[in-house]
Scaffold this active site. Structure first.
Site, short mmCIF file in Angstrom:
data_model
loop_
_atom_site.label_atom_id
_atom_site.label_comp_id
_atom_site.label_asym_id
_atom_site.label_seq_id
_atom_site.Cartn_x
_atom_site.Cartn_y
_atom_site.Cartn_z
N ASP A 160 3.20 5.35 2.57
CA ASP A 160 2.55 4.73 1.31
C ASP A 160 0.96 4.43 1.40
O ASP A 160 0.89 3.51 2.31
CB ASP A 160 3.51 3.50 0.86
CG ASP A 160 3.07 2.88 -0.23
OD1 ASP A 160 1.52 3.18 -0.86
OD2 ASP A 160 3.54 1.68 -0.44
N GLY A 177 1.72 6.24 -11.00
CA GLY A 177 1.55 6.81 -9.87
C GLY A 177 0.81 5.99 -8.71
O GLY A 177 0.95 4.67 -8.62
N ASP A 224 -2.12 4.87 -8.61
CA ASP A 224 -3.34 3.95 -9.48
C ASP A 224 -2.35 2.89 -9.37
O ASP A 224 -2.91 1.42 -9.11
CB ASP A 224 -3.66 4.62 -10.43
CG ASP A 224 -4.79 3.82 -11.25
OD1 ASP A 224 -5.24 2.90 -10.57
OD2 ASP A 224 -5.10 4.23 -12.36
N1 AR6 Z 1 0.81 6.75 -1.61
C1 AR6 Z 1 0.51 7.94 -1.64
N2 AR6 Z 1 0.53 8.96 -2.54
C2 AR6 Z 1 1.01 8.59 -3.63
C3 AR6 Z 1 1.57 7.04 -3.88
C4 AR6 Z 1 1.48 6.09 -2.83
N3 AR6 Z 1 1.76 4.85 -3.03
N4 AR6 Z 1 2.09 7.08 -5.18
C5 AR6 Z 1 1.90 8.29 -5.57
N5 AR6 Z 1 1.42 9.25 -4.70
P1 AR6 Z 1 -1.02 10.49 -9.18
P2 AR6 Z 1 -3.07 11.81 -10.58
C6 AR6 Z 1 0.94 10.53 -4.89
O1 AR6 Z 1 0.03 11.01 -10.50
O2 AR6 Z 1 -2.47 13.42 -10.70
C7 AR6 Z 1 -2.10 7.53 -13.09
O3 AR6 Z 1 -1.54 7.12 -14.35
C8 AR6 Z 1 1.79 11.43 -5.87
O4 AR6 Z 1 2.89 11.91 -5.39
O5 AR6 Z 1 -0.85 9.09 -8.88
O6 AR6 Z 1 -4.62 12.15 -10.29
C9 AR6 Z 1 -3.83 7.03 -13.27
O7 AR6 Z 1 -3.95 6.15 -14.03
C10 AR6 Z 1 0.87 12.53 -6.16
O8 AR6 Z 1 0.78 13.42 -4.81
O9 AR6 Z 1 -2.49 10.79 -9.72
C11 AR6 Z 1 -4.16 8.50 -13.95
O10 AR6 Z 1 -3.80 8.38 -15.41
C12 AR6 Z 1 -0.71 12.07 -6.00
O11 AR6 Z 1 -0.27 10.87 -5.44
C13 AR6 Z 1 -3.37 9.64 -13.51
O12 AR6 Z 1 -2.25 8.81 -13.08
C14 AR6 Z 1 -1.23 12.01 -7.11
O13 AR6 Z 1 -0.43 11.57 -8.38
C15 AR6 Z 1 -3.92 10.38 -12.49
O14 AR6 Z 1 -3.22 11.42 -12.06
#
Ligand code: AR6
Length: 175
Positions: A15, A37, A39
């Site tokens: 994490d 996610g 964020d």
């Molecule tokens: N630590 C590490 N990696 C993580 C964590 C964490 N705590 N949580 C999720 N991931 P995403 P995007 C991974 O969807 O595609 C949001 O709503 C996850 O498994 O977080 O760039 C924003 O506000 C995936 O592999 O980001 C934007 O609207 C990776 O992080 C949108 O999502 C990225 O997934 C951005 O989408």
């Protein structure tokens, strides 16, 4: 044979919000006001001051990055970058994703960060194919480190083992 720069990249599973790095990178959206996610996780862990601070910055275009304090996080800084939404590859997605990594590294270097941690930008809600994103991330970070002494170490943080192995398979010829 290992390319110069590669020994400064560490791949880990976990994490990102719990990481003790000088900066963690957030896969944000243009509003910089949080979301799902990674964020959402970063905003929850940093506390409401982060959202308030981001409001003073305004919006951030796709492919760019902005730096803020980490507030309640262990990380001193959060670097918010807005990855491209995957539309099939004809909308400049590759260049925009590379730009996210480059701008984030530049901000980390300017802030004197010795360690910076990235999630897999755009590979979740924004649907960028993970193997393609892996090769772009690897090439861009390696290029940057070749010509910059800072950050000393870049962590690539995967939330799940499966995502980590997709990444490792995609870049294994570059090790
Ligand atoms: N630590 C590490 N990696 C993580 C964590 C964490 N705590 N949580 C999720 N991931 P995403 P995007 C991974 O969807 O595609 C949001 O709503 C996850 O498994 O977080 O760039 C924003 O506000 C995936 O592999 O980001 C934007 O609207 C990776 O992080 C949108 O999502 C990225 O997934 C951005 O989408």
């Amino acid at each position: 044979m290992s390319m110069a720069g590669n020994e400064r990249i560490k791949i880990i599973t976990g994490d990102i919000t719990a990481l003790d790095a000088d900066a963690i990178v957030n896969a944000a959206n243009s509003s910089l006001q949080g979301g799902g996610g990674v964020d959402g996780a970063i905003h929850r862990a940093a506390g409401p001051e982060l959202k308030a601070y981001c409001k003073t910055i305004g919006t951030c275009p796709t492919g760019e990055a902005r730096i803020t304090p980490g507030f309640k996080l262990r990380a001193r800084h959060v670097i918010h970058t807005v990855g491209p939404v995957w539309h099939g590859g004809e909308k400049n997605e590759t260049a925009l994703l590379a730009s996210c990594y480059r701008e984030s590294l530049q901000l980390a270097a300017s802030a004197g960060c010795r360690t910076v941690a990235f999630p897999a930008i755009s590979t979740g809600a924004f649907r960028f194919p993970a193997d393609k994103a892996a090769r772009i991330a690897w090439a861009t970070i390696t290029d940057f480190l070749r010509t910059h002494p800072q950050p000393e170490t870049v962590y690539l943080v995967f939330f799940e083992e499966n995502a980590r192995s997709i990444f490792e398979r995609a870049v294994k010829d570059e090790f």
